[in-house]
Design an enzyme around this catalytic site. Structure first.
Site, short mmCIF file in Angstrom:
data_model
loop_
_atom_site.label_atom_id
_atom_site.label_comp_id
_atom_site.label_asym_id
_atom_site.label_seq_id
_atom_site.Cartn_x
_atom_site.Cartn_y
_atom_site.Cartn_z
N HIS A 1 5.74 -0.52 -2.80
CA HIS A 1 5.28 0.19 -4.01
C HIS A 1 5.31 1.71 -3.86
O HIS A 1 4.65 2.41 -4.61
CB HIS A 1 3.88 -0.29 -4.39
CG HIS A 1 3.85 -1.71 -4.86
ND1 HIS A 1 2.72 -2.48 -4.95
CD2 HIS A 1 4.86 -2.53 -5.27
CE1 HIS A 1 3.01 -3.68 -5.39
NE2 HIS A 1 4.31 -3.76 -5.58
N SER B 1 -4.57 -9.67 -3.23
CA SER B 1 -4.97 -10.70 -4.18
C SER B 1 -3.77 -11.57 -4.57
O SER B 1 -3.95 -12.59 -5.24
CB SER B 1 -5.58 -10.06 -5.43
OG SER B 1 -4.68 -9.14 -6.00
N ASN C 1 0.83 -1.21 0.00
CA ASN C 1 0.00 0.00 0.00
C ASN C 1 0.86 1.25 0.00
O ASN C 1 1.92 1.30 0.63
CB ASN C 1 -0.92 0.02 1.22
CG ASN C 1 -1.89 -1.16 1.20
OD1 ASN C 1 -2.06 -1.78 0.15
ND2 ASN C 1 -2.49 -1.46 2.32
N ASP D 1 -0.51 4.09 1.08
CA ASP D 1 -1.04 4.96 2.13
C ASP D 1 -0.14 4.89 3.36
O ASP D 1 0.79 4.08 3.42
CB ASP D 1 -2.50 4.57 2.47
CG ASP D 1 -2.61 3.17 3.07
OD1 ASP D 1 -1.90 2.87 4.05
OD2 ASP D 1 -3.43 2.36 2.57
P1 OAD Z 1 -6.11 -6.00 -4.91
O1 OAD Z 1 -7.19 -5.02 -5.19
O2 OAD Z 1 -5.54 -6.75 -6.04
O3 OAD Z 1 -6.62 -7.07 -3.85
C1 OAD Z 1 -7.29 -6.65 -2.70
C2 OAD Z 1 -7.56 -7.86 -1.82
O4 OAD Z 1 -8.18 -7.39 -0.64
C3 OAD Z 1 -8.51 -8.91 -2.44
O5 OAD Z 1 -8.00 -10.21 -2.21
C4 OAD Z 1 -9.82 -8.68 -1.68
O6 OAD Z 1 -10.58 -9.87 -1.55
C5 OAD Z 1 -9.29 -8.21 -0.34
N1 OAD Z 1 -10.22 -7.40 0.48
C6 OAD Z 1 -11.27 -6.64 0.10
N2 OAD Z 1 -11.86 -6.07 1.17
C7 OAD Z 1 -11.16 -6.47 2.26
C8 OAD Z 1 -11.27 -6.24 3.67
N3 OAD Z 1 -12.22 -5.45 4.19
N4 OAD Z 1 -10.37 -6.84 4.48
C9 OAD Z 1 -9.40 -7.65 3.99
N5 OAD Z 1 -9.25 -7.90 2.68
C10 OAD Z 1 -10.11 -7.33 1.82
O7 OAD Z 1 -4.97 -5.19 -4.11
P2 OAD Z 1 -3.44 -5.58 -3.88
O8 OAD Z 1 -3.26 -7.03 -3.76
O9 OAD Z 1 -2.94 -4.70 -2.80
O10 OAD Z 1 0.22 -1.61 -7.25
O11 OAD Z 1 -2.80 -5.09 -5.25
C11 OAD Z 1 -1.43 -5.20 -5.44
C12 OAD Z 1 -0.91 -4.05 -6.25
O12 OAD Z 1 -1.65 -3.94 -7.47
C13 OAD Z 1 -1.09 -2.70 -5.60
O13 OAD Z 1 -0.05 -2.40 -4.70
C14 OAD Z 1 -1.11 -1.75 -6.75
C15 OAD Z 1 -1.99 -2.55 -7.67
O14 OAD Z 1 -1.90 -2.30 -9.02
C16 OAD Z 1 0.58 -0.51 -7.92
O15 OAD Z 1 -0.20 0.38 -8.22
C17 OAD Z 1 2.01 -0.47 -8.30
#
Ligand code: OAD
Length: 228
Positions: A105, A172, A88, A90
């Site tokens: 990131h 994810s 993140n 943030d």
């Molecule tokens: P994703 O949007 O790919 O995945 C978010 C995950 O959080 C999913 O598995 C959801 O099921 C889960 N989720 C949703 N609500 C939730 C909650 N209340 N509590 C816990 N989990 C929850 O986000 P990231 O995996 O962070 O990079 O994405 C990875 C990277 O892709 C980011 O850092 C960003 C993005 O493109 C850049 O921009 C370089």
């Protein structure tokens, strides 16, 4: 000596603070194209669009507060040596009280020079075309875009290797190299994954899935670990 807990977090941990995830339905990547706003090519094509995207993210972040998942991880430091490795951008882990946070990131509240990578500035307001570093080069968001190197992996990998307990929250696990960190854990290390959605679990030994939102799942797990 305190046991070492390493936590890998993604957008899901900040969802309940009001920040959208990327890949859930209604997520950011439904509204924007990655190649437009999060790639070096997008930046070359349209700097204003990229700046607007991150300016909007930054303004939103400044309205947000850490949630129970962030603060619970900070409380875990009472008994454990806790390192957070977050995808993140943030600052909610820091606001929640965590003291060791690696941002794989980048960070939304920083700006950096487009020509001198080491010139990085704390930045709370919008970044505009014409905002420059002290050497006169345009500033850009301090974000790792797709196709760019992830230098903080060099700090993250040894931490994961040393983990006595490994926790994954709200990611994810589709973006590499970050997603590959799970493979550096040792066989016997207990591992937890917290996510409210069904997902393809990584094939690693000793993994338990807590199928809950971050505020519920992290609070629960931290309470268990503090009792041990
Ligand atoms: P994703 O949007 O790919 O995945 C978010 C995950 O959080 C999913 O598995 C959801 O099921 C889960 N989720 C949703 N609500 C939730 C909650 N209340 N509590 C816990 N989990 C929850 O986000 P990231 O995996 O962070 O990079 O994405 C990875 C990277 O892709 C980011 O850092 C960003 C993005 O493109 C850049 O921009 C370089």
């Amino acid at each position: 000596m305190k046991k070492k807990v390493v936590v890998l977090t993604g957008a899901g941990i900040s969802a309940e603070s009001g920040l959208k995830t990327f890949r859930d339905s209604n997520g950011l990547w439904e509204e924007y194209r990655i190649e437009d706003v999060a790639s070096p090519e997008g930046w070359q094509r349209n700097k204003k669009l990229v700046l607007d995207f991150y300016n909007q993210r930054r303004r939103q972040l400044l309205e947000c507060k850490p949630n129970r998942a962030h603060t619970a991880l900070a409380e875990l430091e009472q008994k454990y040596d806790v390192s957070i490795i977050t995808q993140n951008v943030d600052n909610l882990h820091e606001l929640g009280g965590s003291t060791q946070v690696i941002h794989l990131h980048g960070e939304l509240l920083k700006a950096r020079s487009t020509e001198h990578e080491d010139l990085v500035y704390d930045w709370q307001k919008d970044i505009a075309i014409g905002d420059t570093c002290e050497k006169g080069a345009q500033l850009r968001p301090h974000i790792v875009w797709f196709g760019e190197a992830v230098p903080k992996m060099d700090e993250a990998i040894p931490l994961v290797r040393q983990a006595d307990i490994f926790i994954v929250v709200g990611t994810s696990l589709v973006v590499y190299p970050a997603a590959g960190l799970v493979n550096y854990t040792s066989y016997e290390t207990p591992k937890w994954l917290i996510d409210p959605n069904d997902m393809a679990l990584p094939r690693i030994p000793n993994l338990k899935f807590i199928n809950e939102k971050a505020t519920i799942g992290v609070d629960y797990l931290v309470k268990q670990l503090l009792k041990e």
